[in-house]
Enzyme design. Structure first.
Site, short mmCIF file in Angstrom:
data_model
loop_
_atom_site.label_atom_id
_atom_site.label_comp_id
_atom_site.label_asym_id
_atom_site.label_seq_id
_atom_site.Cartn_x
_atom_site.Cartn_y
_atom_site.Cartn_z
N CYS A 1 10.59 95.48 91.17
CA CYS A 1 12.02 95.32 91.46
C CYS A 1 12.61 94.15 90.68
CB CYS A 1 12.24 95.12 92.95
SG CYS A 1 11.31 93.75 93.67
N GLU B 1 13.94 93.39 101.10
CA GLU B 1 13.81 92.94 99.71
C GLU B 1 13.74 94.21 98.88
OE1 GLU B 1 10.26 90.77 100.16
OE2 GLU B 1 11.15 89.41 101.60
#
Length: 528
Positions: free
Chosen positions: A79, A45
């Site tokens: 992110c 991820e």
């Protein structure tokens, strides 16, 4: 019969994630007690260059509030943080005026101050790095006749704080790979990009190497439906901030260079770590590698025929394959054949619902939360070596055919080519074309050209006791420029609890979070 766990989960930067993916994911591990080989499952991820689309009918107060939170919460050190705002030219001036006014009032300061809206960066080095990025973004905006809407990055602030900065640049510049609108900065920096049509907005949204999160602010259901159809991001948020995923409500994770899947916090997450020992099998190579046939495959295209038409062709292919199952597989195995039969029946009855339905996540008041599986992976590569394909290889192949994914089959031995050419012939006779499905006999050296084609979004490579060098080369470093590809194999650890789990390997699952409230009031009011 106890499951084995063999996996690595990583959350962090693209560079480190790619290194883990290549170093750990490309190696087979030996389980000495069971004398079996297994593939480590790598779930990454990673980064994002997340965009928010603002339509000309948005609710501006809601839009500004959501973007402030998504872009500057945690100083943009997420992110999933918003870093691009793609705004319709008709509302751009009103939007930017209000956005700049709001940013001027944001307090940048110490984390322990309750009035702080933008907290410090994590280190002094990050503070210097982000300020240097701002310098580059400012120079770019001036060079392309854009605008410096606001730049508070060099204000004298406590600790490692960096004030927010917003730049406007034209759409043609924002799509260039060297633009600061393409680079992950990981700080409180936004690029505003104007657009004219919804398709322009889609192209801008999808025009980066990342596909993590995204947002839509619009009061038109038609506009929302159009955008959702085309936007490539693992998590899409409608009329709410595009960050803050919660377990089981908004399963989190993207694709392209944002990750490999499956989604953290979703129902399929733990399945990927468990390997049922009873299904393990590693074939042995019993013949020499072939000389290259000279026939070069072109990159396959996904099927464009209608879903009913494709389902009919798949059904014809699957039943003909099952009629020749024992010949193709070189064995009589009623259990495996029965699973293929059940898979075929499930596809015939449920494929439309699988692709077009809403796969509900945990229900909470004020939000629709569901997974969308309508976005099919465009192409994949099957690397085959042994004469008789594994059950898993055939099941994966059938799953890709059912969804219309373009498939290239590269055979490295003459025995593998004979068998797989027979399977591909059946598919061609059922109506699949060479544009969607093709096969070749190739040398190990010629295989590398196909592995280097970064447009393949998944690769199936059989794990072979005497040919692991072929498998190890699947994750060639030069092949990761556009996507973190899903690597499948006979020993990849995926066990098929249900037919949908097969298809899940060949779609980009997107988690949708649609706000159904306006300023605290539900959009749909019942009469009771």
């Amino acid at each position: 019969s106890h499951p084995l766990c063999a996996g690595v989960v990583f959350t962090g930067s693209k560079n480190v994630g790619q290194w883990i993916y290549k170093e750990a994911g490309s190696k087979l591990i030996e389980h000495h007690h069971l004398h079996r080989q297994m593939q480590k499952k790598i779930i990454t991820e990673m980064g994002g260059k997340n965009a928010v689309i603002v339509t000309n009918n948005c609710e501006l107060d809601e839009t500004i509030s959501g973007i402030l939170y998504a872009a500057f919460g945690h100083a943009g050190q997420k992110c999933s943080a918003a870093s691009r705002v793609i705004v319709h030219k008709e509302v751009k001036e009103a939007f930017t005026q209000r956005l700049v006014g709001a940013i001027q009032d944001l307090k940048v300061g110490e984390s322990f101050d309750p009035a702080t809206a933008v907290n410090p960066l994590i280190t002094e080095a990050d503070q210097a790095r982000v300020r240097k990025c701002v310098e580059g973004a400012r120079d770019e905006a001036i060079r392309v006749q854009g605008k410096i809407l606001i730049d508070r990055s060099f204000e004298k602030l406590p600790g490692f704080c960096v004030g927010p900065a917003v730049f406007e640049i034209p759409a043609h510049q924002a799509t260039k790979k060297d633009s600061w609108a393409q680079r992950e900065i990981f700080g409180p920096v936004i690029h505003v990009i104007p657009y004219e049509s919804l398709m322009d907005a889609v192209e801008l949204f999808n025009g980066t190497e990342y596909a993590l999160t995204g947002g839509i602010y619009s009061q038109s259901q038609d506009d929302i439906d159009f955008l959702i159809k085309y936007l490539k991001a693992g998590n899409l948020y409608v009329n709410r901030p595009n960050t803050g995923a919660r377990v089981a409500i908004e399963p989190f994770g993207g694709f392209k260079l944002s990750g490999t899947g499956p989604k953290a916090g979703g129902v399929d997450y733990l399945k990927e770590f468990h390997y049922p020992v009873i299904q393990q099998s590693v074939a042995e190579l019993k013949e020499s590698f072939a000389k290259d046939s000279g026939y070069k495959l072109t990159h396959p295209k996904p099927s464009l025929i209608s879903l009913p038409g494709r389902t009919a062709r798949f059904s014809q292919f699957a039943h003909q394959l099952l009629d020749q199952y024992e010949t193709m597989m070189g064995t009589v195995n009623e259990r495996d054949k029965g699973q293929l039969t059940n898979f075929t029946k499930w596809v015939e009855e449920n494929l439309s619902t699988y692709l077009n339905g809403q796969h509900l996540n945990y229900v909470i008041p004020g939000q629709m939360s569901y997974n969308d599986k309508s976005m099919i992976k465009t192409s994949g590569l099957f690397v085959t070596v042994v004469e008789r394909p594994s059950h898993k290889a055939v099941l994966y192949f059938m799953g890709a055919m059912a969804l219309g994914t373009g498939v290239s089959v590269v055979c490295l031995t003459e025995g593998a080519y004979r068998t797989w050419k027979g399977i591909v012939d059946i598919a061609w006779k059922a109506g699949f074309t060479k544009m969607n499905l093709d096969i070749t006999l190739a040398s190990k050296e010629a295989l590398q050209d196909y592995l280097d084609d970064s447009k393949y979004s998944f690769i199936f490579a059989g794990a072979l006791a005497e040919a692991t060098s072929v498998y190890d080369n699947v994750l060639n470093p030069s092949s990761l420029s556009e996507t973190m590809r899903l690597i499948l194999s006979d020993v990849d650890g995926v066990s098929f609890f249900e037919p949908a789990h097969v298809l899940d390997q060949f779609v980009w699952t997107r988690s949708m979070a649609v706000n159904t409230m306006r300023h605290g009031a539900p959009l749909e009011l019942s009469s009771t």
